[in-house]
Write an enzyme that holds these catalytic residues in place. Structure first.
Site, PDB file in Angstrom:
ATOM      1  N   GLY A 108      45.980  35.181  39.949  1.00  0.00           N
ATOM      2  CA  GLY A 108      45.425  34.447  41.082  1.00  0.00           C
ATOM      3  C   GLY A 108      44.009  34.885  41.402  1.00  0.00           C
ATOM      4  N   HIS A 125      38.777  31.744  35.007  1.00  0.00           N
ATOM      5  CA  HIS A 125      40.123  31.193  34.877  1.00  0.00           C
ATOM      6  C   HIS A 125      40.066  29.674  34.613  1.00  0.00           C
ATOM      7  CE1 HIS A 125      40.980  34.766  37.605  1.00  0.00           C
ATOM      8  NE2 HIS A 125      41.779  34.999  36.590  1.00  0.00           N
ATOM      9  N   GLN A 148      52.286  46.631  36.907  1.00  0.00           N
ATOM     10  CA  GLN A 148      51.144  47.030  36.074  1.00  0.00           C
ATOM     11  C   GLN A 148      50.084  47.780  36.884  1.00  0.00           C
ATOM     12  OE1 GLN A 148      50.096  42.864  34.980  1.00  0.00           O
ATOM     13  NE2 GLN A 148      47.976  43.520  35.261  1.00  0.00           N
ATOM     14  N   ARG A 171      37.879  40.886  41.002  1.00  0.00           N
ATOM     15  CA  ARG A 171      37.484  42.094  41.741  1.00  0.00           C
ATOM     16  C   ARG A 171      36.048  42.019  42.243  1.00  0.00           C
ATOM     17  NH1 ARG A 171      41.293  46.401  39.815  1.00  0.00           N
ATOM     18  NH2 ARG A 171      42.730  45.200  38.562  1.00  0.00           N
TER      19      ARG A 171
HETATM   20  P1  AMP Z   1      43.576  38.065  35.749  1.00  0.00           P
HETATM   21  O1  AMP Z   1      43.920  37.046  36.768  1.00  0.00           O
HETATM   22  O2  AMP Z   1      42.371  38.859  36.062  1.00  0.00           O
HETATM   23  O3  AMP Z   1      44.769  38.894  35.345  1.00  0.00           O
HETATM   24  O4  AMP Z   1      43.169  37.272  34.435  1.00  0.00           O
HETATM   25  C1  AMP Z   1      43.988  36.240  33.923  1.00  0.00           C
HETATM   26  C2  AMP Z   1      43.418  35.808  32.602  1.00  0.00           C
HETATM   27  O5  AMP Z   1      42.083  35.361  32.782  1.00  0.00           O
HETATM   28  C3  AMP Z   1      43.358  36.952  31.577  1.00  0.00           C
HETATM   29  O6  AMP Z   1      43.675  36.439  30.298  1.00  0.00           O
HETATM   30  C4  AMP Z   1      41.926  37.377  31.654  1.00  0.00           C
HETATM   31  O7  AMP Z   1      41.446  37.973  30.449  1.00  0.00           O
HETATM   32  C5  AMP Z   1      41.238  36.051  31.904  1.00  0.00           C
HETATM   33  N1  AMP Z   1      39.926  36.250  32.519  1.00  0.00           N
HETATM   34  C6  AMP Z   1      39.647  36.841  33.703  1.00  0.00           C
HETATM   35  N2  AMP Z   1      38.308  36.873  33.897  1.00  0.00           N
HETATM   36  C7  AMP Z   1      37.747  36.291  32.809  1.00  0.00           C
HETATM   37  C8  AMP Z   1      36.410  36.026  32.406  1.00  0.00           C
HETATM   38  N3  AMP Z   1      35.362  36.381  33.150  1.00  0.00           N
HETATM   39  N4  AMP Z   1      36.217  35.425  31.219  1.00  0.00           N
HETATM   40  C9  AMP Z   1      37.265  35.063  30.426  1.00  0.00           C
HETATM   41  N5  AMP Z   1      38.542  35.282  30.758  1.00  0.00           N
HETATM   42  C10 AMP Z   1      38.788  35.888  31.926  1.00  0.00           C
END
Ligand code: AMP
Length: 280
Positions: free
Chosen positions: A30, A36, A63, A189
């Protein structure tokens, strides 16, 4: 078509019973941002107009090694729905932790090689938590493929290893890192950075790119460290040069490698990496 939202496993199964294939999953925690959105767009590309794009939104408690980090993780449900809807997702799976985990759960998925370094070295159990939730999401969503960002390249490598080792019938589709105009890798973040920290944070990528121009591993590491530590706002969690395939620390550049960093700004931990081609 209107996007559906399933909050329980039972609701999800009902939705999936009539979903058309392929089903492409985008697992997220989220607080969605344009990184995303790009993953959701890629999922649609692979699903085609008639396939199903499913976004999971779950801040996975197992995690996180620090409860403060879990508590501070941004939650922006309504904005997330809008982003999913506007990027043509068919459905969202948004379970509560109690829906995903039994109190007396005693089964965990562990990857025991790639998980030990980099983001896994200081965060015990982090990747066990990631593998466990991703495997559960694969089962629950019956997905044909799933999209993961290269920003979390270690996570991507570990998921690919899990899929290979456990013969999971899921195709993993990587998406390149999506960046802000000033180069900072987009991350949920980032919104927790002060304006001063945010203005400073592009130095991480700049330092990695400048260091990647050097020709010896010690010079690469020293150069990156000096540039990152030139800011009083940063504290390096790790800075590593690793083999691009095995993710093991490397001392030479005869094979493709990755220069990776995790940097704290206050209590906000940011990660980034650059690839370095093999020197011939
Ligand atoms: P998260 O919500 O941060 O756990 O990320 C969910 C998915 O989005 C994961 O596969 C991350 O690697 C991908 N993701 C998050 N930020 C980026 C970004 N800046 N560029 C590409 N993929 C991203």
């Amino acid at each position: 078509m209107t996007m559906w939202i399933a909050r329980t496993k039972a609701e999800l199964q009902t939705r999936l019973d009539t979903a058309s294939r392929p089903v492409i999953l985008v697992p997220t925690m989220g607080a969605l941002h344009p990184g995303h959105s790009a993953l959701i767009n890629l999922a649609r590309h692979h699903a085609g107009p008639d396939g199903t794009v499913l976004v999971s939104i779950f801040v996975n408690p197992i995690q996180f090694d620090k409860s403060a980090d879990l508590d501070n993780y941004p939650r922006t449900e309504d904005a997330d729905f809008e982003i999913c809807q506007s990027h043509d997702a068919d459905g969202i799976f948004l379970p509560e932790p109690s829906e995903m985990y039994f109190n007396d759960r005693s089964t965990t998925v562990s990857e025991n090689l790639l998980s030990r370094l980099l983001c896994g070295a200081a965060r015990t159990g982090h990747f066990d938590g990631v593998c466990t939730v991703v495997l559960k999401l694969f089962h629950l969503t019956r997905c044909d493929a799933a999209v993961f960002g290269e920003k979390d390249f270690q996570q991507l490598a570990i998921i690919q290893r899990m899929v290979r080792d456990l013969d999971l019938p899921v195709r993993i589709i990587p998406h390149p890192t999506v960046r802000e105009p000033d180069g900072l890798a987009m991350s949920s973040r980032n919104r927790r950075l002060s304006s001063e920290q945010r203005a400073d944070a592009p130095r991480i990528l700049q330092a990695l790119l400048a260091a990647a121009e050097k020709t010896s591993p010690p010079d690469i590491l020293t150069s990156a460290r000096e540039m990152i530590e030139a800011s009083p706002l940063t504290k390096i969690d790790y800075l590593s040069l690793v083999d691009a395939e095995t993710l093991q620390t490397t001392q030479h550049l005869s094979r493709p490698s990755i220069l990776a960093a995790a940097v704290f700004y206050g209590d906000v931990r940011l990660i980034d990496h650059v690839r370095i081609a093999a020197l011939s």
